[in-house]
Design a protein around this motif. Structure first.
Motif, PDB file in Angstrom:
ATOM      1  N   SER A   2      53.620 -20.894  15.438  1.00 40.61           N
ATOM      2  CA  SER A   2      53.082 -20.494  16.736  1.00 40.61           C
ATOM      3  C   SER A   2      53.435 -21.524  17.800  1.00 40.61           C
ATOM      4  O   SER A   2      53.782 -22.673  17.505  1.00 40.61           O
ATOM      5  N   ILE A   3      53.324 -21.100  19.060  1.00 39.49           N
ATOM      6  CA  ILE A   3      53.555 -22.017  20.178  1.00 39.49           C
ATOM      7  C   ILE A   3      52.570 -23.185  20.121  1.00 39.49           C
ATOM      8  O   ILE A   3      52.949 -24.355  20.304  1.00 39.49           O
ATOM      9  N   ALA A   4      51.302 -22.899  19.853  1.00 39.64           N
ATOM     10  CA  ALA A   4      50.284 -23.940  19.811  1.00 39.64           C
ATOM     11  C   ALA A   4      50.606 -24.977  18.742  1.00 39.64           C
ATOM     12  O   ALA A   4      50.492 -26.187  18.980  1.00 39.64           O
ATOM     13  N   GLN A   5      51.026 -24.517  17.564  1.00 42.85           N
ATOM     14  CA  GLN A   5      51.349 -25.448  16.491  1.00 42.85           C
ATOM     15  C   GLN A   5      52.600 -26.254  16.817  1.00 42.85           C
ATOM     16  O   GLN A   5      52.672 -27.460  16.546  1.00 42.85           O
ATOM     17  N   ALA A   6      53.602 -25.600  17.412  1.00 43.11           N
ATOM     18  CA  ALA A   6      54.828 -26.298  17.793  1.00 43.11           C
ATOM     19  C   ALA A   6      54.533 -27.405  18.794  1.00 43.11           C
ATOM     20  O   ALA A   6      55.094 -28.510  18.706  1.00 43.11           O
ATOM     21  N   LEU A   7      53.643 -27.140  19.728  1.00 41.74           N
ATOM     22  CA  LEU A   7      53.284 -28.156  20.709  1.00 41.74           C
ATOM     23  C   LEU A   7      52.526 -29.315  20.068  1.00 41.74           C
ATOM     24  O   LEU A   7      52.764 -30.487  20.402  1.00 41.74           O
ATOM     25  N   ARG A   8      51.630 -29.020  19.150  1.00 36.59           N
ATOM     26  CA  ARG A   8      50.894 -30.085  18.466  1.00 36.59           C
ATOM     27  C   ARG A   8      51.842 -30.969  17.658  1.00 36.59           C
ATOM     28  O   ARG A   8      51.759 -32.207  17.706  1.00 36.59           O
ATOM     29  N   ASP A   9      52.752 -30.324  16.924  1.00 34.24           N
ATOM     30  CA  ASP A   9      53.693 -31.089  16.099  1.00 34.24           C
ATOM     31  C   ASP A   9      54.612 -31.952  16.958  1.00 34.24           C
ATOM     32  O   ASP A   9      54.866 -33.122  16.647  1.00 34.24           O
ATOM     33  N   ALA A  10      55.121 -31.359  18.045  1.00 34.77           N
ATOM     34  CA  ALA A  10      56.027 -32.103  18.918  1.00 34.77           C
ATOM     35  C   ALA A  10      55.314 -33.274  19.571  1.00 34.77           C
ATOM     36  O   ALA A  10      55.852 -34.393  19.648  1.00 34.77           O
ATOM     37  N   ALA A  11      54.086 -33.063  20.061  1.00 35.56           N
ATOM     38  CA  ALA A  11      53.333 -34.139  20.696  1.00 35.56           C
ATOM     39  C   ALA A  11      53.080 -35.280  19.717  1.00 35.56           C
ATOM     40  O   ALA A  11      53.156 -36.459  20.088  1.00 35.56           O
ATOM     41  N   ALA A  12      52.792 -34.951  18.463  1.00 38.11           N
ATOM     42  CA  ALA A  12      52.565 -35.985  17.453  1.00 38.11           C
ATOM     43  C   ALA A  12      53.834 -36.799  17.224  1.00 38.11           C
ATOM     44  O   ALA A  12      53.777 -38.029  17.086  1.00 38.11           O
ATOM     45  N   ARG A  13      54.978 -36.145  17.207  1.00 36.73           N
ATOM     46  CA  ARG A  13      56.240 -36.848  16.986  1.00 36.73           C
ATOM     47  C   ARG A  13      56.644 -37.703  18.183  1.00 36.73           C
ATOM     48  O   ARG A  13      57.335 -38.705  18.034  1.00 36.73           O
ATOM     49  N   LEU A  14      56.185 -37.321  19.360  1.00 38.27           N
ATOM     50  CA  LEU A  14      56.580 -38.024  20.579  1.00 38.27           C
ATOM     51  C   LEU A  14      55.664 -39.195  20.939  1.00 38.27           C
ATOM     52  O   LEU A  14      55.939 -39.922  21.891  1.00 38.27           O
ATOM     53  N   GLN A  15      54.618 -39.403  20.184  1.00 36.99           N
ATOM     54  CA  GLN A  15      53.637 -40.420  20.551  1.00 36.99           C
ATOM     55  C   GLN A  15      54.229 -41.825  20.624  1.00 36.99           C
ATOM     56  O   GLN A  15      53.810 -42.639  21.445  1.00 36.99           O
ATOM     57  N   GLU A  16      55.201 -42.134  19.768  1.00 37.91           N
ATOM     58  CA  GLU A  16      55.778 -43.468  19.787  1.00 37.91           C
ATOM     59  C   GLU A  16      56.854 -43.621  20.849  1.00 37.91           C
ATOM     60  O   GLU A  16      57.274 -44.736  21.157  1.00 37.91           O
ATOM     61  N   THR A  17      57.315 -42.506  21.417  1.00 45.44           N
ATOM     62  CA  THR A  17      58.382 -42.534  22.417  1.00 45.44           C
ATOM     63  C   THR A  17      57.853 -42.461  23.828  1.00 45.44           C
ATOM     64  O   THR A  17      58.382 -43.111  24.737  1.00 45.44           O
ATOM     65  N   SER A  18      56.799 -41.682  24.029  1.00 46.85           N
ATOM     66  CA  SER A  18      56.357 -41.330  25.370  1.00 46.85           C
ATOM     67  C   SER A  18      54.903 -41.688  25.610  1.00 46.85           C
ATOM     68  O   SER A  18      54.070 -41.631  24.696  1.00 46.85           O
ATOM     69  N   ASP A  19      54.599 -42.030  26.862  1.00 49.21           N
ATOM     70  CA  ASP A  19      53.213 -42.235  27.273  1.00 49.21           C
ATOM     71  C   ASP A  19      52.500 -40.911  27.532  1.00 49.21           C
ATOM     72  O   ASP A  19      51.277 -40.880  27.673  1.00 49.21           O
ATOM     73  N   THR A  20      53.276 -39.837  27.654  1.00 48.59           N
ATOM     74  CA  THR A  20      52.709 -38.506  27.923  1.00 48.59           C
ATOM     75  C   THR A  20      53.278 -37.502  26.915  1.00 48.59           C
ATOM     76  O   THR A  20      53.977 -36.556  27.292  1.00 48.59           O
ATOM     77  N   PRO A  21      52.995 -37.677  25.622  1.00 46.37           N
ATOM     78  CA  PRO A  21      53.645 -36.841  24.604  1.00 46.37           C
ATOM     79  C   PRO A  21      53.346 -35.353  24.727  1.00 46.37           C
ATOM     80  O   PRO A  21      54.244 -34.518  24.555  1.00 46.37           O
ATOM     81  N   ARG A  22      52.107 -34.997  25.018  1.00 42.34           N
ATOM     82  CA  ARG A  22      51.774 -33.565  25.120  1.00 42.34           C
ATOM     83  C   ARG A  22      52.462 -32.935  26.319  1.00 42.34           C
ATOM     84  O   ARG A  22      53.017 -31.837  26.228  1.00 42.34           O
ATOM     85  N   LEU A  23      52.440 -33.627  27.455  1.00 40.76           N
ATOM     86  CA  LEU A  23      53.112 -33.099  28.640  1.00 40.76           C
ATOM     87  C   LEU A  23      54.604 -32.935  28.383  1.00 40.76           C
ATOM     88  O   LEU A  23      55.195 -31.911  28.753  1.00 40.76           O
ATOM     89  N   ASP A  24      55.231 -33.931  27.767  1.00 40.44           N
ATOM     90  CA  ASP A  24      56.658 -33.836  27.460  1.00 40.44           C
ATOM     91  C   ASP A  24      56.938 -32.633  26.570  1.00 40.44           C
ATOM     92  O   ASP A  24      57.901 -31.887  26.793  1.00 40.44           O
ATOM     93  N   ALA A  25      56.101 -32.453  25.547  1.00 39.09           N
ATOM     94  CA  ALA A  25      56.294 -31.327  24.635  1.00 39.09           C
ATOM     95  C   ALA A  25      56.212 -29.998  25.380  1.00 39.09           C
ATOM     96  O   ALA A  25      57.010 -29.082  25.133  1.00 39.09           O
TER      97      ALA A  25
END
Length: 275
Positions: A2-25
């Motif tokens: 789902s879109i919701a799950q894809a966003l959660r997974d992407a935000a989790a992966r981006l936490q070490e790269t970005s200060d705004t992981p959810r927004l980036d996702a």
């Protein structure tokens, strides 16, 4: 998925790269779907995750700025096309537009100059703010000027905005009511991290103290300003005193405005006797 799950997974992966992981996702997924972010959030239950989304996330994890991946960045009231040939416009720089609005609260500027125009962000935001004004954007980079001209055409501002290749104000015929300047101001040996590592170095670094371009620009300003005009100049958070002194040495009156974080960000330079 789902879109919701894809966003959660992407935000989790981006936490070490970005200060705004959810927004980036969210921004990257909206781009992959050809939607804006608001549409994505409103329609996520009816949408499917596109196959190209994972590749966009991998690019972001590798450090590439979101603005370069999606090719767009919001600034003031406009959404600009950006490429690695130009700096990514940032909210801090909007302080220059705010300073100009305060100065011209009783009358609009007629003629605007943007030195180091890059994507055209400051000039086009000002022209959007004052629909009767015309302006000139100057940059030393032909690639940056191509981006700025494209943005002017996208907004229908190409009849009021012109652009030329140049070295700050050399050869520019004034005067102008409003001069907007966001020069390089990072010291040569400063340690940088994050998105700036991908931005054009010529638009970032300015000698050992980060002051080289201010030293060149300051003597040009008196002849470029109308009697009641102003220059809005972006500075680094610790450069207020040094750059103010450079401007004062040219007979200019100087005031400072802070950005939303409370950092010194914009010097307002005027000819003596104006405010």
């Amino acid at each position: 998925m789902s879109i919701a799950q894809a966003l959660r997974d992407a935000a989790a992966r981006l936490q070490e790269t970005s200060d705004t992981p959810r927004l980036d996702a969210e921004l990257l997924l909206a781009h992959a779907l050809g939607l804006d972010r608001n549409d994505l959030l409103l329609r996520q239950r009816e949408l499917a995750v596109p196959s190209g989304y994972r590749a966009l996330i991998e690019r972001r994890i590798a450090g590439e700025p979101v603005a370069y991946i999606i090719g767009m960045r919001d600034f003031w009231t406009i959404s600009l096309h950006v490429t690695p040939d130009v700096l990514i416009p940032r909210p801090d720089t909007e302080t220059l537009i705010e300073a100009a609005i305060e100065h011209f609260k009783d009358r609009p500027p007629a003629r605007i100059l943007d030195l180091g125009t890059g994507s055209g962000a400051l000039l086009l935001a000002a022209l959007d703010q004052w629909p009767e004004a015309t302006g000139l954007g100057v940059d030393i980079s032909t690639a940056a000027l191509a981006v700025a001209r494209g943005n002017a055409e996208r907004f229908g501002l190409d009849s009021r905005a012109s652009f030329c290749l140049g070295d700050w104000g050399q050869g520019v015929t004034g005067p102008f009511d409003l001069v907007l300047i966001n020069p390089p101001y990072i010291a040569r040996d400063a340690a940088l991290a994050g998105d700036v590592l991908h931005e054009p170095q010529g638009a970032l670094y300015a000698g050992a103290q980060g002051l080289d371009d201010y030293r060149r620009i300051a003597p040009m300003l008196p002849r470029l300003l109308t009697a009641d005009g102003m220059a809005a100049i972006e500075i680094g958070y610790d450069q207020r005193e040094t750059v103010s002194a450079l401007l004062s040495d040219q007979g200019l009156s100087v005031a400072c405005r802070s950005d939303l974080a409370g950092h010194d960000r914009c010097l307002v330079a005027t000819l003596p006797g104006t405010c």
